[in-house]
Design an enzyme around this catalytic site. Structure first.
Site, mmCIF file in Angstrom:
data_model
loop_
_atom_site.group_PDB
_atom_site.id
_atom_site.type_symbol
_atom_site.label_atom_id
_atom_site.label_comp_id
_atom_site.label_asym_id
_atom_site.label_seq_id
_atom_site.Cartn_x
_atom_site.Cartn_y
_atom_site.Cartn_z
ATOM 1 N N GLN A 78 -14.776 31.643 -26.420
ATOM 2 C CA GLN A 78 -15.790 32.225 -25.553
ATOM 3 C C GLN A 78 -17.018 32.638 -26.360
ATOM 4 O OE1 GLN A 78 -12.229 34.554 -23.494
ATOM 5 N NE2 GLN A 78 -14.170 35.296 -22.680
ATOM 6 N N GLU B 101 -12.376 35.656 -26.884
ATOM 7 C CA GLU B 101 -13.638 36.284 -27.269
ATOM 8 C C GLU B 101 -13.674 36.500 -28.779
ATOM 9 O OE1 GLU B 101 -14.863 39.540 -24.818
ATOM 10 O OE2 GLU B 101 -16.463 40.144 -26.168
ATOM 11 N N ARG C 227 -15.349 51.138 -21.874
ATOM 12 C CA ARG C 227 -15.321 50.627 -20.502
ATOM 13 C C ARG C 227 -14.192 51.274 -19.696
ATOM 14 N NH1 ARG C 227 -17.614 46.650 -17.115
ATOM 15 N NH2 ARG C 227 -19.140 46.169 -18.728
ATOM 16 N N ARG D 237 -9.993 40.185 -19.351
ATOM 17 C CA ARG D 237 -10.592 40.308 -18.008
ATOM 18 C C ARG D 237 -10.539 41.740 -17.465
ATOM 19 N NH1 ARG D 237 -8.907 35.812 -13.498
ATOM 20 N NH2 ARG D 237 -10.906 35.690 -12.431
ATOM 21 N N GLU E 224 -14.708 39.334 -13.648
ATOM 22 C CA GLU E 224 -13.696 40.360 -13.867
ATOM 23 C C GLU E 224 -13.338 41.208 -12.642
ATOM 24 O OE1 GLU E 224 -16.211 41.541 -17.166
ATOM 25 O OE2 GLU E 224 -14.399 41.986 -18.295
#
Lengths: 502, 776
Positions: free
Chosen positions: B207, B242, B320, B352, B726
């Site tokens: 990614q 990622e 997050r 995700r 997501e």
């Protein structure tokens, strides 16, 4: 150079190459390792990279291909299999169709492929060829694309992107499509090609290090194995395939049961249904499942279509998995297992075959030559399987149970569990507690307490000891309720659950 | 939804257009890294892994491995010319462990061999001596020993303690959430070869091609311009590609450089499980103060997360998780404390939702608990506490200081509760539960509010490269990567729409660091927001150059030139697009442009954890109904209704696919997907035989998914769409809450079922038994 293994024919006519058809072209393959998998061969040797490796253990379906044979009447029989755990020798005399082989003569997509596009059934696309091939096999067999069986058709294919809904709809849309003329024509040609390569010659292939022997009659098989008892007998390779792909084990000599004529049938004699060594789960399910719907429901949760198309009942038992879904069911039915050493045969109750974890009552030179399932009614025969996921999971607890009721009293009880001990094992204390008791829920509730006397289960990734104990007790209770009239729908069966949806 | 292939004259955006690779997917022609035809001298690489979770390496004798016939090279830390690190930024992830191993499975060395079988046989001959050190495996062990990556992070708003004290009702509780393996169908994969000078080309399933470029350069002691990373597509990413692609890519590049031969590394499934990080497992403790009507005054929440042996992306994930700890609810007094725990396990990574799911499930648990305590419908508690609607005169502010001015959750909930018939079904379910001892049903309707943008503001930038060739064909490249989410399709739609060309005129090409530099990961759901804008920017540049030239030619004003239906209208002339292009070419006009975009308005202070990290919020809600067999713990999702806000959808077919897939993946995380490590830190569930992602029959029996029809982004995003990658995952929360509802029917509300996740049959049965559910 390894010595030739097939001895029955005294070295005379043993063919040292394989003949099969790949996407319409006849292949002659020699000098190949006995443990070469079909997936590796397709990708490395033939540059057919549409079939993917997602797990190398037959659990994800990304490598699904179709293997085609003809039945006795010359009809084409299509089987979806996981190419990652199919050994090359197992292709002898068959046709293989990969995702690259579906296109029509002008390059047009096959209806199964087109349906997946129309319903947005692919996202990352890695699993898609496998789904295409599962749908294609069902399509070709004209079975498995209805609302009640589409989940079974697709249970062996994992998709991490879509959530499955569009794939299912694509599959369901196919039931109204007609086979294009080019496909009908192609299948006619395939029949002829299969006929042309049909032979009963024994075959043995090797690369000089690893050999794969394909005897074609019982006598040859028997002699071959007697001469080389250290060889590995392979049936469906749904487990032995993993010895190679996962454990990196070296299997210098393999002998395959799959083409032994006498091994490929289900006999009925002397009140027994006899399942011979090369009979797959899918074939046995069709036979026994018609007689006992409960075992059909269980079998549907055994692996997946791909696994059941490859794996055999005898192979499953010979391997002696402590959890194996099938033994508890077959033991509850009081099945026998037959072992053969050259010409010496012996039969014993299946439960006695399993001695301890990883050890079966199979002497050097002996092989499992049949399972004898008593051909008698089983109105009270039930199977229960508990696992984290309904489909394609190995059970945490598995119960097979049968009993006879005479004049409102329980006069016979056979209750067998998998996952509760190192081997499939009968709950003899539970059975004892049931005997002579009135046929009512209370008897089962009382008897289920004896699970603690019968078992001291282990904790592993599939379940804790405590859960296994409690769940096993509750299954005995559930069995009692179910037989005596308070039916609790089996949530594993989507069709039984449907009327609960509000 | 029947698809169209994008030839529609009325334009190409907001249309249900099929995935651009669909044809290749179904025919097996879509190529992934391991499918690339490679020269016959290509080498295969296998990683030698640590056998202990925590140990000193006393000695390492790899001579037998090296001497094994067919082994070309053995790589260890000593072979790395540059820096021995593959971490995304913290510098704490060695490529090959030196001196100490920090998790069981960690890469210690690599075998480079003629084929993979040789490598497998050779690797077993490694003789490595270890001295075992005490290992910290679980969250509890890390909390006990104080093993942390950094001090706790805190976000606070209002006066959480006082407001809790003053509340009429108080509750406290705890929920444990398991991790999740990505289980992308294609494992990590990289293929590298050396070119002229010091050039290295790496094809990689990632990614984040730019990060791989940088990490390869650092490890090999090269400059970024020496390394080209190419990604055509991934067989699934979900965040797992990622940062986790760095290690294999570096090793492949290193092997190619040192041997002079192409080299490839493909993790098989078991290695992928054992080597790579996963979704963080969490323990969330909460205290909540509330009124009798369900109004929540204060929430104090502690999030303990297992990060594994290094930071990886855990700092941002923690942020997050904290920024989603209040979900859709305006909690005026709240304190969120994040404990970033260091353990001797795989270094957990993006997945995700990136911490958001754990934050949101934590809050939904609080709501469920409050509702149970008050004996009212949890939906009423939810509705009582939502952020003020976007039309309100006064907006709410998140605990991290962002004003929520785009809230549409009320609209979504009110439509969904009608279409799902929520209240009636809840009643009939409760009746059913009274009449059934063994089967219990449950229903829950839960909201999602998800912040869109990378928390770290600088990441919110993207580039694109667009060529128009002189035959009128368009070559599109951008910094985003395709992992199945349909990003390339959406961006091609955007570009086609700019030129008013049919979609098939736009060529989608592999992401390459040689074409668009300095990109951010395709992550945070931002792929189409960022790259779509960048591609639009590039197309606009070319269009305006063309318009200017053609206008001058025709002696009209540039704004009198328009692009319509495959043509360019220039005053009285209307040219086919290709003719117009040819004229511009003959007029020596540049028909190539780079595009760029950076998200406006966002800012974030990583020290104070305050700011406006998110450009906007995506909203959605799901109503799930389940049934549980109390005798066995088996369960099923009976029906699911989803209404989700994607703004003005760029592609409804692709967006529905993201929503359905995200929901099922979220439900899997919370039900059947269970990771098990033993006491020594060995991951026992490392293949599909033991780790259970949802299979086909696990989807809801009745599955109804709709896009929120009034959806339109308040912000000026690409065609007013909203990100969709997501947010839908968190719709799966409704399943856990529905299971909790079903368990509440056990034994007439004796106690609140503290249901942890994954809610496997075992967990459900044991919880039911604790509540006094049926057993002997």
């Amino acid at each position: 150079m390894v010595t030739q293994l097939i001895v029955g024919v005294e070295g005379a006519d043993v063919r040292n190459y394989l003949t099969f058809i790949l996407n319409g072209k006849t292949q002659r393959v020699d000098n190949i390792a006995g443990d070469m998998t079909l997936l590796k061969w397709l990708r490395d040797q033939k540059s057919l990279v549409g079939s993917k490796e997602g797990c190398a253990e037959g659990d994800c379906g990304a490598c699904t291909v179709a293997i085609v044979k003809t039945d006795d009447s010359g009809n084409l029989i299509w089987r979806s299999v996981n190419a990652c755990i199919v050994f090359m020798g197992m292709l002898e005399g068959c046709a293989v169709i990969t995702v690259e082989g579906l296109n029509g003569p002008d390059g047009e997509l096959h209806p199964c492929q087109k349906a997946l596009i129309d319903f947005h059934g692919s996202q990352c696309g890695f699993c898609t060829p496998g789904f295409v091939m599962s749908l294609f096999t069902a399509w070709s067999n004209k079975h498995g694309l209805m609302a009640e069986d589409i989940d079974d058709t697709l249970a062996g294919n994992l998709c991490r992107c879509t959530g499955y809904r569009p794939i299912v709809e694509a599959g369901l849309s196919l039931k109204n499509s007609k086979q294009p003329q080019w496909e009908l024509d192609r299948n006619e040609i395939l029949k002829k090609e299969l006929l042309e390569i049909n032979s009963s010659e024994p075959v043995e292939i090797t690369d000089g290090k690893n050999s794969f022997s394909i005897p074609t009659n019982h006598e040859d098989f028997s002699k071959t194995y007697a001469d080389q008892p250290s060889a590995t007998i392979v049936s469906g390779a749904t487990d032995i395939g993993l010895w190679v792909t996962k454990q990196n084990r070296d299997l210098p000599n393999m002998i395959w049961t799959g083409r032994v004529k006498e091994f490929n049938k289900i006999d009925e004699q002397d009140d027994f249904i006899i399942i011979r060594p090369a009979v797959t789960h899918q074939e046995a399910m069709a036979k026994l499942g018609n007689k006992w719907p409960t075992i059909k429901a269980l079998w549907k949760r055994f692996g997946s279509v791909q696994v059941r198309n490859s794996g055999t009942v005898c192979g499953n038992l010979a391997n002696g998995s402590p959890i194996g879904d099938l033994p508890p069911a077959l033991i509850a039915l009081e099945s026998l297992i037959e072992l053969t050493n050259k010409n010496k045969k012996r039969k014993l109750p299946l439960e006695e075959f399993f001695i301890e974890y990883g050890r079966q009552d199979r002497h050097a030179g002996e092989y499992v030559s049949g399972i004898f399932v008593p051909n008698k009614p089983g109105d009270n025969f039930r199977c229960y399987k508990l696992s984290k996921r309904f489909d394609q999971d190995i059970s945490a607890v598995m119960m097979g149970a049968n009993l006879i009721v005479e004049k409102t009293k329980i006069t016979m009880a056979k209750i067998c569990f998998g996952g509760m001990a190192g081997t499939p094992k009968r709950a003899t204390e539970v059975e004892k507690a049931l005997l002579g008791q009135p046929f009512e829920p209370q008897s089962f509730i009382k008897a289920s307490k004896n699970i603690n006397k019968d078992f001291d289960p282990l904790t592993d990734v599939r379940g804790s000891a405590d859960y296994r104990r409690k769940a096993a007790q509750n299954l005995v209770m559930k069995y009692g309720y179910e037989l005596t009239g308070s039916f609790v729908p089996n949530l594993a069966d989507r069709n039984q659950v449907e009327n609960l949806v509000s | 939804m029947k698809d169209t292939d994008g030839s529609a004259k009325e334009g190409t955006v907001h249309k249900a257009i099929r995935h651009d690779s669909a044809h290749k997917h179904v025919s097996g022609a879509a190529k992934y890294v391991d499918d690339i035809a490679v020269p016959p001298n290509t080498l295969q690489i296998l990683l030698g892994q640590s056998k202990f979770a925590h140990a000193k390496i006393l000695s390492m004798d790899l001579s037998q491995v090296e001497n094994f016939p067919g082994v070309i090279k053995v790589l260890t830390a000593a072979d790395i010319p540059g820096i021995n690190d593959c971490s995304p930024f913290a510098g704490d992830d060695p490529i090959f462990a030196e001196n100490v191993v920090s998790y069981l499975g960690q890469s210690v060395f690599a075998v480079v061999a003629e084929d993979i079988k040789i490598a497998r046989n050779a690797i077993e001959l490694a003789d490595i001596r270890y001295e075992e050190l005490p290992a910290v495996i679980t969250i509890d062990q890390a909390l006990e020993t104080g093993n942390v990556l950094g001090p706790p992070a805190v976000i606070e708003c209002g006066e959480a303690d006082q407001a809790l004290d003053k509340s009429k009702n108080k509750l406290e509780g705890k929920i444990i959430l398991g991790g999740q393996e990505h289980f992308y169908l294609e494992g990590q994969a990289a293929y590298a070869f050396a070119g002229e000078d010091t050039d290295i080309v790496v094809h990689c399933s990632t990614q984040h091609p730019t990060e791989i470029q940088h990490k390869v350069a650092m490890a090999l002691g090269l400059s970024n311009h020496d390394v080209t990373v190419i990604t055509r597509r991934m067989g699934g990413g979900f965040g797992g590609k990622e940062s986790q692609g760095n290690l294999p890519a570096i090793v492949a590049a290193l092997a190619a450089k040192l041997t002079g031969r192409p080299a490839k590394i493909i993790y098989d499934r078991d290695d992928d499980f054992i080597l790579t990080g996963k979704r963080h497992d969490f323990q969330i403790s909460y205290k909540v103060g509330f009124e009798d009507n369900g109004l929540i005054n204060s929430v104090i929440v502690d999030q303990a997360m297992r990060c594994g042996m290094s930071w990886d992306l855990s700092e941002a994930i923690a942020a997050r998780a904290m920024c989603h700890a209040e979900n859709s609810y305006f909690i005026k007094n709240m304190r969120i404390t994040s404990h970033r725990l260091k353990t001797n396990t795989q270094s957990n990574t993006a997945f995700r939702g990136f911490g958001g799911p754990q934050g949101i499930v934590g809050m939904e648990r609080v709501i469920d608990h409050v509702a149970y305590h008050l004996n009212i419908d949890p939906l009423l508690v939810r509705e009582r506490n939502f952020y003020p609607h976007k039309t309100s005169t006064e907006y709410g502010k998140t605990p991290y200081g962002q004003t929520v001015h785009d809230c549409v959750i009320q609209d979504i909930i009110s439509e969904l509760k009608k279409t799902s018939n929520y209240f009636e079904r809840r009643q009939s379910i409760e009746k059913f539960n009274k009449n059934n001892d063994f089967l219990k049903r449950g229903i829950a309707l839960t909201p999602v509010k998800f912040g869109i943008s990378f928390n770290a503001s600088f990441l919110n930038q993207a580039g694109a490269l667009l060529h128009v060739y002189n035959d009128g064909s368009v070559y599109l490249n951008h910094g985003g990567t395709e992992m199945g989410q349909g990003l390339n399709t959406k961006i091609a739609q955007i570009v086609a729409n700019e030129f008013k060309l049919p979609l098939n005129k736009i060529k989608i090409t592999a992401t390459s660091t040689g074409k668009v530099p300095n990109t951010s990961a395709t992550a945070a759901s931002s792929g189409s927001d960022l790259n779509g804008m960048a591609a639009k920017n590039a197309a606009e540049k070319i269009k305006s150059r063309m318009a200017e030239y053609l206008a001058a030619e025709a002696q009209i004003k540039p704004n009198e030139v328009s692009f319509e239906d495959g043509k360019v209208l220039v005053g009285a002339n209307d040219y086919n697009f290709s003719d117009a292009v040819k004229r511009c070419y003959m007029g020596r006009i540049s028909l190539s442009a780079t595009g760029f975009y950076s998200t406006p308005k966002v800012h974030w202070n990583p020290k104070t954890l305050k700011g406006r990290p998110f450009y906007y919020f995506a909203y959605g809600a799901a109503c799930s109904e389940v049934v549980v067999d109390l005798l066995t713990g088996e369960n099923r999702i009976l029906r699911t209704d989803i209404l989700h806000d994607v703004g003005k959808s760029l592609n409804p077919a692709i967006d529905i696919g993201q929503i359905e897939g995200g929901y099922v993946q979220g439900a899997g995380w919370l039900t059947t997907e269970e990771l098990v490590w033993d006491d020594r830190g060995r991951l026992l569930t490392h293949a599909p035989s033991t780790y259970k992602i949802p299979a086909c029959s696990d989807r809801p029996l009745d599955f109804r998914v709709k896009l929120f029809s009034e959806g339109e982004n308040c912000e000026e995003t690409i065609h007013r769409s909203k990100a969709v990658g997501e947010p839908p995952l968190m719709l799966g929360t409704s399943v856990l809450m529905a299971l909790s509802h079903a368990l509440q029917a056990v034994n007439a509300r004796k106690a609140y079922p503290n249901l942890n996740a994954p809610a496997t049959p075992e967990r459900l049965l044991m919880q039911s038994l604790q509540l006094g559910g049926p057993s002997v």
